[in-house]
Design an enzyme around this catalytic site. Structure first.
Site, PDB file in Angstrom:
ATOM      1  N   ASP A 142     -10.078  -2.634  -6.227  1.00 49.82           N
ATOM      2  CA  ASP A 142     -10.307  -3.599  -4.790  1.00 49.82           C
ATOM      3  C   ASP A 142     -10.617  -5.003  -5.604  1.00 49.82           C
ATOM      4  O   ASP A 142     -11.785  -5.050  -6.354  1.00 49.82           O
ATOM      5  CB  ASP A 142     -11.408  -3.185  -3.959  1.00 49.82           C
ATOM      6  N   ASP A 192      -4.132   1.778   0.444  1.00 53.62           N
ATOM      7  CA  ASP A 192      -5.512   1.495   1.048  1.00 53.62           C
ATOM      8  C   ASP A 192      -5.504   0.434   2.292  1.00 53.62           C
ATOM      9  O   ASP A 192      -6.499   0.487   3.121  1.00 53.62           O
ATOM     10  CB  ASP A 192      -6.611   0.957   0.050  1.00 53.62           C
TER      11      ASP A 192
END
Length: 1144
Positions: free
Chosen positions: A177, A289
């Site tokens: 991320d 995700d």
């Protein structure tokens, strides 16, 4: 006789208009270039510059003349049609509304009837799976499925692979991320750089090892600090197929809240970086995700040249349904696609998560034992209580059987014998020990399985494209027969739930301050990109080294990357830690400041009369935008322009590809103000009070507003000065439930105790409000009909159950409760020549409804602005509900990423939170006669829980975590500005069957209203009064408006292949919008027509020559075979096309 007489009169009028127009234009040609004694010192240079400008100017006059002739031709056609239709009342459109500005009659909308065919045909009627139907079929009862909790028991026969062995691709990956629990930089420092460093070493140790990587933001950061040996090693790993770059965007973006402009931009930034640094072109998409998936992303990947994609976060009940029907692999087709040109093969992962326990098969207790990072003695183990075992000769047989059983069971959910088994999780493969543990243990398992012929399996490490290539091969035989074994699916995958009633509809609104800031950033970036490329070409032409050598392009690149970073699925979503949000906000804020500088510098060069004097001006003289933001978490404030008797330049930029008449508002230091056009004509001005508080008028600032008619992508120059002979009109005020002590120069009427209703009107609508200042009714002047349009505010609480609402989840405590106030709100009504408005002040929201007195697009919708402040509430969410008399039943429509419309159904079998959907730019409801559209300038969650209603959640403050890893609530709320427009349109009659279609389109008026709101005009003043400064009257780069249905997405300067500077090329990105013709197009004030998607290149630009124009894939990765210069652009409806363009 009557008809011919009318034509004679009309023809004479036209002749006069043409002659007078030509005279004015020639006269303006002289006015634009007065003698300037200041230039005499450098006479030859200045003269050359002026000569070039005069030539350009004459070319423009010629183009304008052609345009007038063209418009006259259209007007004659329109007139003959209107004569045939019979006489019409001349009063109908312009009868009421003070000071409405009439448009030239020849500039009326002309829609080619062929352009109406696309929307009238039903889209995607040839899909095997339509998601709207799937939601109707699924019961959503969530029974216990055994080891696969949300699924079912899977069985198989041992001989099923006798004829064709199972082919397994184990794909190692690490999900990084770019900001979540740590900032982007902190993650890179602590984790990501080590993943890359170890990757280079560990993949080289064994050529059978594979790895995939997605986020280019991280790869580029690492690339900047590594030596040439490591760079060569990476290139070699890619070349021999061990390392694959998947998707290749700057980030793995959220798919619910971003606008397609930003999705494309981060894709281009990633793909351009890859081309310039590594020379690789991604083939497959990887989105494990994002919290739900949009077909817009599938379309963009397809048009970028990717052939396959993978998705993960889909509602658990949908996954189960697809698993039962073996539709987890499908061709994803756009709802609007009448053929199959948008198909992209998509793999949906079947289980709960992308981590290792949920990717080898249906039983996480077993799969967890094959995540060798969880071996005993490590930092974390398996929550199911059975740890992994290191593989050795003594256990390899039993462990191989156990793992193969899971692979076989998983394969039963698909139609081929080719299986994908991802092997990774968040920030995995950080330590070199994990590379050894995973790769060495799995290799022993692979070697054993492949050696046992009775296992009927071929297993290996693979990249994502290795898997998809094998999948394509498995489908080859079927495809050769003309029919793929994979079904065709259309629709989207919102709203996502990962378990129980835990719907991820909270993040559609979470941290709305930054969702709004994101859209302002997009608008600024696009404006800067377009002006910068035009200025760059002029700087080349006139050899203006100061502009060419400036750091503007580096700053522009950084702005692109900061916007790209914010599209990450934990950034724009509002689902990161507080300090990470501050980091994102600071990046956006700094880039906004830089973009304002680029816009000002570029505009200054373009509008400067003598270009060769550019180098002599200091940056202080450059144009400054009128809005300034003090910090990353504050609302923008207007600058106050200091007036004197010496005129100041005010330059207005129209970033849209359409000619427009728009309101320009700026703050000035004096109410005695005059505004002049470049030709010296006085402009009508409204002077309004600037309110320091709800009932206190500023003594140092005044707002002036005027109508500006600005060419497409153009700049228009005005002069403002303080003058005793001001012809401005003061706004009048009526105050309810409060009073102003010092009204200054303004007329203010205080209404303390009155039951009198409040009304606003212009030439299109009349609005009625109650005593609280909230709208109750709209009357459309076209037909004189009254419509209930009732605005209210309400609160949602959170459930009393253990799991509560948080950053991701919306878990309300039932239906919304009405917003209750103890004392009636203070209401302030403004009546002005240019605009009128009602503002009401509640404790948690300042609500403003404004009508523009502009005869055109701006006047036809109602502007709604809410300043929301819920910083002191506890576990509440504030919503705005619009209730109408439209009989919409349980059907409504929301946009996906500002790109397309997705029909929705409010389903009673689902909980309230499941019926909330993402809205990026608009949502609407309709019945057979009317459509009510809520246009939005920021992404928010929207629903239609009852017939005739649209409800939008504007902000949320939640005190607890919702157990999705963030480990905090949302308590960092800001004072947040939300901006909307409400548009009520009359529809032509439609049958009920058409209402059930899986596709819908906005009207042209709705499209362009949305564009006007998202791309407002940009006023700029020169920072200091400069008596010697001379600007042109206008800069008009296009010969005429682009066709009504074609939007210029971007004109993006392409990076040089060498170094980080600019090249001479730009990416010209155009989008032809699909629109519904069954709405009145008369009197809309659209300054354009439609042309079936055709644009002649030679008729496109005015100030520039197109040196080359070649088609490209969306993100510039691919060029069609045999690419050559084109002379005509042809766009199909809904398509977004990119061209490489070079101007001089």
């Amino acid at each position: 006789m009557k008809l011919s007489r009318q034509f004679t009169v009309f023809g004479s009028a036209i002749f006069c208009v043409v002659i007078f127009s030509l005279y004015l234009m020639l006269d303006r040609g002289h006015l634009d270039y007065p003698r300037n004694p200041r230039r005499e010192g450098s006479f030859p240079q200045g003269q050359l510059s002026m000569l070039q400008e005069k030539i350009d100017h004459l070319e423009r006059l010629l183009a304008e003349n052609n345009e007038i002739i063209s418009n006259i031709r259209d007007s004659v056609i329109n007139l003959s049609e209107s004569v045939e239709d019979g006489p019409k009342s001349s009063q109908s459109n312009f009868s009421q509304g003070a000071g409405s500005h009439l448009l030239p009659s020849q500039l009326s909308l002309s829609v080619d009837t062929a352009d109406c065919l696309f929307a009238s045909q039903s889209g995607s009627h040839n899909s095997d799976v339509q998601m709207l139907d799937v939601y109707s079929l699924i019961s959503f009862d969530n029974p216990d499925g055994g080891v696969w909790k949300q699924g079912f028991d899977i069985t198989y026969e041992s001989n099923e692979w006798d004829t064709e062995p199972l082919q397994v691709f184990v794909v190692p990956h690490s999900h990084n991320d770019p900001g979540w629990l740590k900032t982007f930089n902190d993650y890179f420092r602590d984790k990501t750089q080590y993943i890359f460093n170890n990757m280079v070493l560990k993949l080289k140790e064994d050529s059978r090892r594979k790895f995939i990587w997605s986020e280019i933001s991280y790869l580029s950061k690492w690339w900047d600090i590594i030596d040439i040996q490591k760079k060569d090693a990476v290139k070699s790993l890619i070349e021999n197929g061990q390392l694959e770059i998947v998707t290749g965007g700057w980030v793995m973006p959220d798919e619910a809240t971003p606008h397609y402009f930003a999705l494309i931009d981060q894709l281009i930034e990633g793909h351009q970086w890859l081309e310039n640094n590594i020379g690789v072109k991604p083939r497959s998409g990887w989105a494990i995700d994002p919290f739900g998936h949009s077909p817009t992303m599938a379309y963009l990947l397809n048009r970028a040249g990717l052939s396959h994609m993978l998705i993960q976060r889909v509602h658990y009940a949908v996954k189960k349904h697809f698993a039962l029907h073996k539709t987890l692999e499908f061709f994803w087709r756009q709802n609007w696609d009448l053929g199959s040109v948008t198909d992209i093969l998509c793999h949906m992962m079947p289980f709960y998560s992308y981590d290792i326990p949920h990717t080898c098969g249906p039983d996480p207790k077993i799969c967890c034992q094959f995540d060798f990072k969880r071996l005993p003695g490590g930092r974390f183990g398996c929550p199911w209580g059975v740890p992994p075992e290191t593989i050795h000769p003594g256990n390899v047989q039993s462990r191989a059987r156990m793992l193969l059983d899971q692979y076989r069971k998983k394969s039963k959910l698909f139609r081929t014998k080719v299986l994908l088994a991802p092997l990774g999780d968040d920030f995995r493969y950080c330590e070199y020990t994990e590379w050894d543990l995973q790769f060495k243990n799995y290799q022993q398992l692979f070697d054993y399985m492949n050696s046992q012929s009775k296992f009927k399996v071929k297993i290996q490490f693979g990249t994502l494209s290795d898997f998809f290539d094998a999948l394509d091969k498995a489908d080859e035989t079927q495809r050769d027969k003309g029919q793929s074994m994979f079904p065709v699916l259309s629709g989207d995958f919102f709203t996502y739930a990962d378990r129980d009633d835990h719907y991820w509809s909270g993040y559609f609104t979470s941290r709305p301050f930054y969702k709004r800031m994101d859209r302002i950033m997009e608008s600024h970036l696009r404006a800067a990109e377009i002006l910068y490329y035009f200025a760059l070409r002029q700087a080349h032409k006139y050899k203006i080294n100061k502009f060419l050598s400036s750091s503007l392009y580096t700053a522009l690149t950084e702005a692109r990357r900061n916007l790209g970073l914010f599209q990450h699925h934990d950034a724009i979503t509002g689902t990161a830690k507080d300090w990470v949000v501050v980091d994102y906000g600071t990046r956006l804020f700094h880039s906004l400041m830089v973009l304002e500088k680029i816009i000002g510098n570029s505009a200054f060069l373009l509008i400067l009369k003598d270009k060769l004097t550019y180098d002599s001006y200091s940056p202080d003289t450059f144009l400054e935008m009128d809005l300034k933001q003090k910090s990353q978490d504050s609302l923008p404030q207007k600058n106050i322009i200091r007036l004197s008797a010496e005129p100041r330049y005010l330059v207005v930029y129209n970033p849209l590809e359409q000619d427009r008449i728009s309101l320009v508002s700026v703050y000035v230091s004096s109410p005695t103000v005059q505004v002049f056009s470049a030709s010296g004509k006085p402009v009508e001005v409204q002077v309004s009070a600037v309110w320091d508080t709800a009932n206190t008028i500023s003594e140092t600032a005044y707002e002036i507003s005027f109508r500006a008619h600005i060419p497409p992508l153009g700049l228009k120059v005005y002069k403002i000065l303080e003058s005793a002979s001001s012809n401005s009109h003061l706004a009048d005020y009526v105050l309810y439930k409060n009073k102003v002590e010092d009204s200054g120069i303004f007329t203010i009427k205080n209404m303390i105790n009155t039951e009198e209703g409040i009304t606003l009107e212009n030439s299109f609508v009349l609005l009625r409000f109650d005593q609280t200042g909230l709208m109750k009714q709209m009357m459309t002047k076209e037909d004189g009909k009254h419509h209930e349009v009732n605005v209210q505010f309400s609160w949602y609480g959170t459930t009393i159950k253990r799991d509560k609402s948080g950053a991701y989840l919306f878990l309300p405590d039932g239906n919304a409760k009405p917003y209750v106030y103890t004392t009636p709100p203070f209401v302030r009504v403004t009546h002005g020549r240019i605009y009128s408005e009602v503002t009401c002040f509640f404790d948690h929201v300042t609500h403003r409804v404004r009508l523009y007195h502009i005869q055109g697009i701006e006047g036809q919708s109602v502007e709604v602005s809410n300043i929301v402040d819920i910083r002191k509430v506890y576990n509440r969410e504030i919503a705005m509900k619009i209730s109408s008399d439209i009989k919409s039943q349980n059907r409504f429509y929301t946009d996906l990423n500002g790109y397309q419309i997705q029909p929705r159904m409010t389903l009673s079998k689902l909980p309230l939170q499941a019926n909330v959907y993402p809205m990026t730019t608009m949502a609407y409801i309709q019945d057979a006669k009317h459509r009510l559209t809520l246009l939005s300038a920021q992404s928010l969650g929207v629903s239609s829980l009852n017939s005739g209603q649209i409800e939008v959640i504007m902000d949320r403050r939640l005190m607890q975590d919702d157990n999705r890893g963030l480990e905090q609530g949302i308590q960092d709320n800001k004072i947040t500005a939300n901006l909307f427009r409400i548009l009520l349109e009359k529809r032509s009659a439609v049958n009920t069957e058409e209402e059930k279609k899986s596709v819908s389109y906005p009207s042209l008026l709705s499209h362009i209203t949305s564009s006007l709101m998202n791309h407002p005009v940009i006023p700029m003043a020169n920072k200091f009064s400069s008596p010697t400064l001379e600007l042109q009257g206008e800069f008009s780069p296009l010969q005429s408006s682009l066709p009504c249905d074609i939007h210029l997405v971007n004109l993006r300067t392409i990076q040089s292949k060498v170094g980080n500077g600019h090249s001479n090329e730009a990416a010209l990105i155009l989008h032809r919008k699909g629109f519904d013709c069954r709405f009145s197009s008369k009197g809309t004030g659209l300054f354009c027509s439609t042309t079936q998607g055709k644009i002649l290149v030679q008729k496109l630009l005015n100030k520039f020559i197109v040196e080359s124009l070649t088609p490209s894939s969306l993100s510039l990765m691919h060029s069609p075979p045999g690419t050559q210069n084109i002379s005509e652009i042809n766009l199909s409806p809904m398509e977004i096309s990119t061209f490489r363009i070079q101007l001089r």
